[in-house]
Design a protein around this motif. Sequence first.
Motif, PDB file in Angstrom:
ATOM      1  N   GLN A  36       1.270  -1.548  -0.182  1.00 46.94           N
ATOM      2  CA  GLN A  36       0.176  -0.302   0.308  1.00 46.94           C
ATOM      3  C   GLN A  36       1.215   0.777  -0.321  1.00 46.94           C
ATOM      4  O   GLN A  36       1.834   0.807   0.755  1.00 46.94           O
ATOM      5  CB  GLN A  36      -0.735  -0.109   1.371  1.00 46.94           C
ATOM      6  N   LEU A  37       0.683   2.250  -0.438  1.00 46.13           N
ATOM      7  CA  LEU A  37       1.004   3.440  -0.971  1.00 46.13           C
ATOM      8  C   LEU A  37       1.177   4.152   0.501  1.00 46.13           C
ATOM      9  O   LEU A  37       0.175   3.917   0.867  1.00 46.13           O
ATOM     10  CB  LEU A  37       0.779   4.660  -1.926  1.00 46.13           C
ATOM     11  N   THR A  38       2.851   4.665   1.072  1.00 53.10           N
ATOM     12  CA  THR A  38       2.546   5.326   1.919  1.00 53.10           C
ATOM     13  C   THR A  38       2.981   6.490   1.986  1.00 53.10           C
ATOM     14  O   THR A  38       4.455   6.466   1.321  1.00 53.10           O
ATOM     15  CB  THR A  38       3.247   4.451   3.181  1.00 53.10           C
ATOM     16  N   ILE A  39       3.018   7.279   2.270  1.00 56.95           N
ATOM     17  CA  ILE A  39       3.596   8.772   2.228  1.00 56.95           C
ATOM     18  C   ILE A  39       4.983   8.762   3.659  1.00 56.95           C
ATOM     19  O   ILE A  39       4.308   9.383   4.377  1.00 56.95           O
ATOM     20  CB  ILE A  39       3.029  10.157   2.327  1.00 56.95           C
ATOM     21  N   GLU A  40       6.215   9.083   3.505  1.00 56.06           N
ATOM     22  CA  GLU A  40       7.212   8.986   3.694  1.00 56.06           C
ATOM     23  C   GLU A  40       7.588  10.450   4.160  1.00 56.06           C
ATOM     24  O   GLU A  40       7.585  10.910   2.918  1.00 56.06           O
ATOM     25  CB  GLU A  40       8.404   7.946   3.327  1.00 56.06           C
ATOM     26  N   ASP A  41       7.935  10.668   5.204  1.00 50.16           N
ATOM     27  CA  ASP A  41       8.572  11.737   5.232  1.00 50.16           C
ATOM     28  C   ASP A  41      10.050  12.310   4.514  1.00 50.16           C
ATOM     29  O   ASP A  41      10.826  11.522   4.535  1.00 50.16           O
ATOM     30  CB  ASP A  41       8.932  12.727   6.549  1.00 50.16           C
ATOM     31  N   GLY A  42       9.895  13.852   4.296  1.00 50.29           N
ATOM     32  CA  GLY A  42      11.815  13.549   3.396  1.00 50.29           C
ATOM     33  C   GLY A  42      11.347  12.705   2.088  1.00 50.29           C
ATOM     34  O   GLY A  42      12.982  12.945   1.690  1.00 50.29           O
ATOM     35  N   THR A  43      10.546  12.849   2.132  1.00 46.95           N
ATOM     36  CA  THR A  43      10.306  12.320  -0.188  1.00 46.95           C
ATOM     37  C   THR A  43       9.715  13.285  -0.236  1.00 46.95           C
ATOM     38  O   THR A  43       9.035  14.932  -0.176  1.00 46.95           O
ATOM     39  CB  THR A  43       9.260  10.952  -0.348  1.00 46.95           C
ATOM     40  N   ALA A  44       9.204  13.278  -2.193  1.00 47.71           N
ATOM     41  CA  ALA A  44       8.939  14.195  -2.753  1.00 47.71           C
ATOM     42  C   ALA A  44       7.493  14.174  -2.651  1.00 47.71           C
ATOM     43  O   ALA A  44       6.622  15.284  -2.518  1.00 47.71           O
ATOM     44  CB  ALA A  44       8.470  14.033  -4.393  1.00 47.71           C
ATOM     45  N   PHE A  45       6.869  12.761  -2.537  1.00 45.80           N
ATOM     46  CA  PHE A  45       5.748  12.347  -2.421  1.00 45.80           C
ATOM     47  C   PHE A  45       5.121  13.466  -0.368  1.00 45.80           C
ATOM     48  O   PHE A  45       3.995  14.222  -0.838  1.00 45.80           O
ATOM     49  CB  PHE A  45       5.128  11.130  -2.029  1.00 45.80           C
ATOM     50  N   GLY A  46       6.460  13.148   0.286  1.00 43.86           N
ATOM     51  CA  GLY A  46       5.600  13.631   1.995  1.00 43.86           C
ATOM     52  C   GLY A  46       6.027  15.372   1.324  1.00 43.86           C
ATOM     53  O   GLY A  46       5.030  16.238   2.403  1.00 43.86           O
ATOM     54  N   ASP A  47       6.907  15.639   0.597  1.00 47.55           N
ATOM     55  CA  ASP A  47       6.569  17.411   0.328  1.00 47.55           C
ATOM     56  C   ASP A  47       5.416  18.111   0.066  1.00 47.55           C
ATOM     57  O   ASP A  47       5.224  18.692   0.637  1.00 47.55           O
ATOM     58  CB  ASP A  47       7.420  18.233   0.224  1.00 47.55           C
TER      59      ASP A  47
END
Length: 388
Positions: free
Chosen positions: A202-213
């Motif tokens: 499942q897609l998780t949104i991680e801090d420090g990634t472009a998706f996280g930002d």
Amino acid sequence: MPEAGTRAKDWEAGGFALYVHWPFCQAKCPYCDFNSHVARTIDQVRWARAYEAEIARAAREVPGRVLRSIFLGGGTPSLMEPETVEAVVGAARAAWGFSNDIEITMEANPTSVEAGRFRGYHAAGVNRLSLGVQALNDRDLRALGRLHSAEEAVQAFGMARDSFERVSLDLIYARQGQTPDDWAAELSQALGLAAGHLSLYQLTIEDGTAFGDRFAAGKLRGLPDEDRAADMWDITQRLTEAAGLPAYEVSNHAAPGQESRHNLVYWQGGDWVGIGPGAHGRLTVDGVRAAIETERTPGRWLQMVEQNGSGESQRENLRALEAAEERLMMGLRLAEGVEMDRLRMLDGLVGRTDSLADMGLVDIREGRLCATTAGRPVLNAVLRELLA
């Protein structure tokens, strides 16, 4: 002394493996929080020598063992030259014995250039390929920052099946704009390719990634809510079970005998050597289990190996309690669960287990603690309660 002997026995139950981290990618995917870097030029001869040196160093510390698996991860290991892979496998063979059924896995991206190298990797010793497909439609592949098309992914899978005894596919679900019906159709297509193993995350949104930002800025729209994500989880379990690839771990599904032997070493509490920038390892030496980390920056890691004789940056001996907690966290991910006897250091565990069993989230079968079908989707919450 009995405690140390028991801890030594623990790693033997899981086996012994080697993880090799290749830190380079063609581009950084916006969801990825792995230790990966884009580099214009790579001196592969120099990197091969560094890997060989690190394997030899590890073998001096834990000689006489038998390797159950080797895993080339990243990054994008399919950017390695076949000669680099051959050097790594050869160094491992010289350092330790190989089990008769050793699994040697490489992660690969399905671009046409990398797919053309498959036969070279097989000749170098690789017998299992993990193909990072991630999605089977071009719109979502672009959104995930992938460089291949859906057609290239299917073609690469066919080439992989021609070259390797075993092939696994990785897919990400609960993506932007994805509905449960979309996921059911896509998963059915993947199952129709007849891979023996699927890793479904499942897609998780991680801090420090472009998706996280983007998420923090409110610009990552269309992610499914919890109910839709839960529906997709249910679809995943139902379709894979019906196709003969039941979940043997929270995110991994396989036909009988096609389970990832390398990951089973992790989940069953085995030992593994981790080499390469940012690699982690677990080694039991003189009855004491240690958590080991390596330098994350590729250039610095290479320099440390060449000048200091080691890329290791940190080593911490685990107390028996810490090792048991880790054993619980890893083992409960498996459908088979974890042996209660190996958790005896966890005070009060039985009482907390009884409470969760009453809620239908865990079960004890034949001396093993297992997460139930209802417990698996909320495993993090179950573990928090068990480790309270």
